[in-house]
Design a protein around this motif. Structure first.
Motif, PDB file in Angstrom:
ATOM      1  N   LYS B 134       0.837  -1.208   0.000  1.00  0.00           N
ATOM      2  CA  LYS B 134       0.000   0.000   0.000  1.00  0.00           C
ATOM      3  C   LYS B 134       0.871   1.257   0.000  1.00  0.00           C
ATOM      4  O   LYS B 134       0.595   2.241  -0.679  1.00  0.00           O
ATOM      5  CB  LYS B 134      -0.890   0.013   1.256  1.00  0.00           C
ATOM      6  N   GLU B 135       1.943   1.176   0.800  1.00  0.00           N
ATOM      7  CA  GLU B 135       2.833   2.346   0.910  1.00  0.00           C
ATOM      8  C   GLU B 135       3.498   2.656  -0.438  1.00  0.00           C
ATOM      9  O   GLU B 135       3.591   3.812  -0.846  1.00  0.00           O
ATOM     10  CB  GLU B 135       3.924   2.108   1.965  1.00  0.00           C
ATOM     11  N   LEU B 138       1.068   4.256  -2.726  1.00  0.00           N
ATOM     12  CA  LEU B 138       0.859   5.648  -2.342  1.00  0.00           C
ATOM     13  C   LEU B 138       1.979   6.532  -2.905  1.00  0.00           C
ATOM     14  O   LEU B 138       1.741   7.618  -3.447  1.00  0.00           O
ATOM     15  CB  LEU B 138       0.850   5.736  -0.812  1.00  0.00           C
ATOM     16  N   ALA B 142       1.552   9.573  -5.662  1.00  0.00           N
ATOM     17  CA  ALA B 142       2.062  10.930  -5.417  1.00  0.00           C
ATOM     18  C   ALA B 142       3.064  11.322  -6.510  1.00  0.00           C
ATOM     19  O   ALA B 142       3.046  12.453  -7.015  1.00  0.00           O
ATOM     20  CB  ALA B 142       2.719  11.009  -4.047  1.00  0.00           C
TER      21      ALA B 142
ATOM     22  N   VAL C 180       2.142   7.475   5.985  1.00  0.00           N
ATOM     23  CA  VAL C 180       1.360   7.946   4.829  1.00  0.00           C
ATOM     24  C   VAL C 180       1.930   9.275   4.323  1.00  0.00           C
ATOM     25  O   VAL C 180       2.193   9.454   3.132  1.00  0.00           O
ATOM     26  CB  VAL C 180      -0.136   8.097   5.220  1.00  0.00           C
ATOM     27  N   VAL C 184       3.994  10.023   0.729  1.00  0.00           N
ATOM     28  CA  VAL C 184       3.592  11.067  -0.229  1.00  0.00           C
ATOM     29  C   VAL C 184       4.778  12.003  -0.474  1.00  0.00           C
ATOM     30  O   VAL C 184       5.063  12.397  -1.612  1.00  0.00           O
ATOM     31  CB  VAL C 184       2.355  11.845   0.292  1.00  0.00           C
TER      32      VAL C 184
END
Lengths: 280, 209, 217
Positions: B134-135, B138, B142, C180, C184
């Motif tokens: 998942k990381e 992500l 981005a 998280v 990003v």
């Protein structure tokens, strides 16, 4: 499934050739995508635009030829902007191998506006001792640079009679490819002497500059070649320059290159997950 | 003496330079001005270390005829020729150092060295950038937003993409980078204090002397 | 198409191709260019250090300028950095190599001393001020929301790096939230890194197509 296996094993040189051709194509046949300016570049442009005529803009050339395509267009556009508004330009540098690039800019750009070395522009050169150089300039620029890059004593340059220390400079822009760079100017020139600072950085380090933008420590930011293109467009829109814009000319290639990289990531992932599923 | 005096110099310089930051007295300013001048001169001499090591490494390679020794001759000759031209003819506009060596040797070599990284990045993007977790997904999302939003084609695909990219950079990215800045700054301050107080002595080198 | 007739442009092209040849595989041409680059860089560094630093800052005031321009007292003040600088040469004389510690101690102590207050102000105090929630954020809903998200992001990302306690309970939730934000952030950096690397390649192609081949104006 053989197709996905073949995709996984594709020769790296094929990727290089595809990449190279797709970058070259828009340089020869532009796609005409156009460049619009973002808020960070506009902030820097407005800040430089507000420097009164006759005052001095300090530009620190903290990069070398390895990042020239990204940062030199910023340097050229900033100098053109300043000269068009009769703002004087003082250059210095913290990267020894960048000295020749600043010399190139000082030799080529001022004549476009009829500006004279010593009266409208001075290049101080490079010195060892990063923090000592900046801190010394805060007290007395002549102590740090008794002569300019070309060996002229600073006393013989008329422009330097009005600029004694950093507090005499309304604004500086550090064009940095890493360390030393804008963080050193923040650490030593802004924290101690309150110097107003804008930055032009390589795209690699652009994301790291945002905390300093949010606090207002940095007044505007030009990020990578796109940042240079944005500034070139702003300078040309106000009719400050009609010179060739290398960063703008590169933006179609830049766009296509990004799309290619994204496609490579997507195709690579599809092939990976397709073969992994079969293996499981 | 061989270790104590250097440690005493570090302690004295470190403490006095910290104190003078908060004391705007003329004596403090004078001391600061003088040491700042000295540090620039001493800093320039540090080049001796790099140059000496460079010459010793390459001349030793040539002397012992180690693998690729003939390339070391190229480095040594390039060093001597550039230095002689630089020191002999100077660095004024139009000099050989600037117009020939810098513009037509140093610039293309240095710029090309970094330009080829683009190809490796393309290859790595294809082979190594996998959304396994998942990381990682992500990170990928981005990256895609910034990659597209920051170039003209992003606005052509969707008008709001540049704004979204700017938001990613200004809000979540800014928060993460600020946390890293805190860590780096605190680490830097701790290391500086260890050097000043003589706890960190790696710079003294090995040996009993 | 107007191919350049300037011999120096051709030299630059040959060197560019030499470096690019590494993409195919490691080869003698690349190695030649690589070693040439290292030697030239250091030679350039030495020349600039003399003309921009050693000569104007030390040699000229100490040995060239007469006493009418630089007083004897001021000249003597240059002796200390000269001696410290000369100590660097001792690095290559085994019996007195320890003397190199003196200039290193001077530079390290000075650097550490000036860095601490400066970094404290720039990277700790100002950054903490930027993180605090101030009345100004209530001016607009979006400003308020982004300020709250930023605040949570900074706190959680810092907590992720807190390893003195096991990440359980509330700390686990906070550190996972921190991941998280960090991901990003790393993604944004990666996106920008792609931009940087491609720009450098485009720059080289612009040189080849414009300055050498004259294919683009």
């Amino acid at each position: 499934m053989k197709f996905f296996d073949a995709l996984q094993r594709i020769d790296r040189r094929i990727i290089y050739i595809v990449m190279g051709l797709l970058v070259i194509f828009p340089l020869v046949k532009p796609l005409g995508l156009g460049v619009s300016s973002g808020p960070r570049a506009r902030t820097l442009f407005d800040a430089v635009d507000s420097i009164p005529a006759g005052r001095t803009l300090l530009i620190s050339v903290d990069f070398d030829p390895s990042s020239m395509p990204e940062l030199y267009p910023m340097l050229a556009a900033l100098m053109r902007h300043a000269f068009a508004r009769d703002v004087k330009v003082l250059l210095c540098g913290l990267w020894v191998t960048g000295a020749g690039l600043a010399d190139k800019a000082v030799t080529e750009i001022p004549p476009e506006y009829g500006k004279k070395y010593g009266d409208d522009v001075v290049y101080l050169g490079w010195k060892a001792g990063i923090d000592a150089v900046i801190l010394g300039m805060g007290e007395n620029i002549k102590n740090v640079f008794p002569t300019d890059y070309y060996g002229h004593p600073l006393d013989s340059l008329r422009m330097m009679n009005e600029v004694v220390r950093l507090r005499d400079i309304p604004m500086a822009v550090a064009i940095s490819a890493g360390t030393p760079g804008y963080t050193d100017w923040l650490n030593f020139a802004q924290s101690r002497y309150g110097l107003r600072l804008g930055a032009g950085v390589t795209a690699v380090s652009a994301a790291d500059a945002y905390p300093y933008l949010q606090t207002g420590q940095l007044t505007g930011l030009l990020a990578g070649m796109k940042g240079g293109a944005e500034y070139e467009v702003l300078v040309q829109k106000k009719d400050y320059s009609r010179a060739y814009m290398p960063a703008v000319a590169a933006m179609d290639s830049q766009s296509l290159a990004h799309v290619v990289i994204m496609l490579l990531v997507i195709v690579g992932n599809i092939a990976y997950f397709a073969t992994r599923k079969r293996g499981a | 003496m061989k270790r104590t005096i250097p440690l005493a110099i570090v302690l004295t310089m470190g403490i006095t330079m910290m104190v003078q930051f908060f004391v705007p007295h003329p004596v403090s300013v004078g001391y600061y001005d003088l040491t700042t001048r000295w540090i620039r001169i001493v800093g320039a001499f540090a080049l001796v270390l790099g140059t000496g090591s460079f010459i010793m490494f390459h001349s030793d390679k040539v002397r012992r005829r180690r693998q690729g020794w003939y390339y070391s001759i190229i480095s040594l000759v390039a060093l001597v020729v550039t230095t002689v031209i630089g020191l002999g003819w100077g660095i004024r506009p139009g000099s050989i150092l600037q117009n020939v060596i810098y513009a037509n040797f140093l610039v293309p070599l240095n710029a090309s060295m970094f330009a080829i990284l683009a190809f490796y990045m393309a290859s790595a993007a294809y082979r190594a950038f996998r959304a396994r977790t998942k990381e990682a997904a992500l990170l990928l999302i981005a990256a895609f937003i910034v990659m597209l939003g920051m170039v003209p084609i992003g606005a052509s695909i969707w008008g709001k993409l540049p704004e979204l990219a700017e938001w990613v950079l200004s809000v979540p990215n800014m928060a993460a980078k600020r946390a890293i800045i805190f860590g780096v700054a605190l680490g830097g301050i701790a290391t500086s204090l260890k050097v000043i107080l003589g706890i960190e002595r790696g710079w003294l080198g090995g040996g009993k002397q | 198409m107007h191919v350049s007739t300037d011999i120096l442009t051709w030299v630059a092209v040959v060197l560019t191709v030499g470096i690019f040849s590494f993409l195919w595989k490691d080869n003698p041409f690349y190695k030649f260019c690589e070693h040439l680059f290292v030697g030239i860089s250091l030679g350039y560094f030495i020349s600039l250090t003399w003309y921009n630093a050693v000569y104007p800052d030390l040699f000229r005031p100490l040995f060239v300028q007469p006493l009418s321009e630089v007083s004897l007292g001021n000249k003597l003040l240059f002796i200390i950095p000269l001696l410290l600088g000369l100590c660097y040469f001792c690095r290559f004389i085994p019996r007195v190599s320890w003397l190199v510690r003196f200039p290193m101690a001077f530079v390290l102590g000075w650097g550490a001393g000036v860095t601490i207050p400066a970094v404290l102000q720039t990277s700790i105090i100002r950054q903490m001020q930027g993180t605090f929630l101030t009345p100004g954020i209530f001016a607009r809903w979006d400003v308020f929301l982004w300020a709250i998200i930023s605040f949570v992001g900074v706190v959680c990302s810092v907590l992720y790096f807190f390893f003195s306690r096991e990440h359980k309970g509330a700390l686990k939730v906070a550190s996972e939230t921190g991941i998280v934000f960090l991901m990003v952030g790393f993604g944004a950096s990666f996106g920008y890194t792609v931009m940087a690397r491609m720009s450098l390649l485009i720059g080289r192609f612009q040189f080849l197509l414009r300055d050498w081949l004259g294919l683009i104006q």
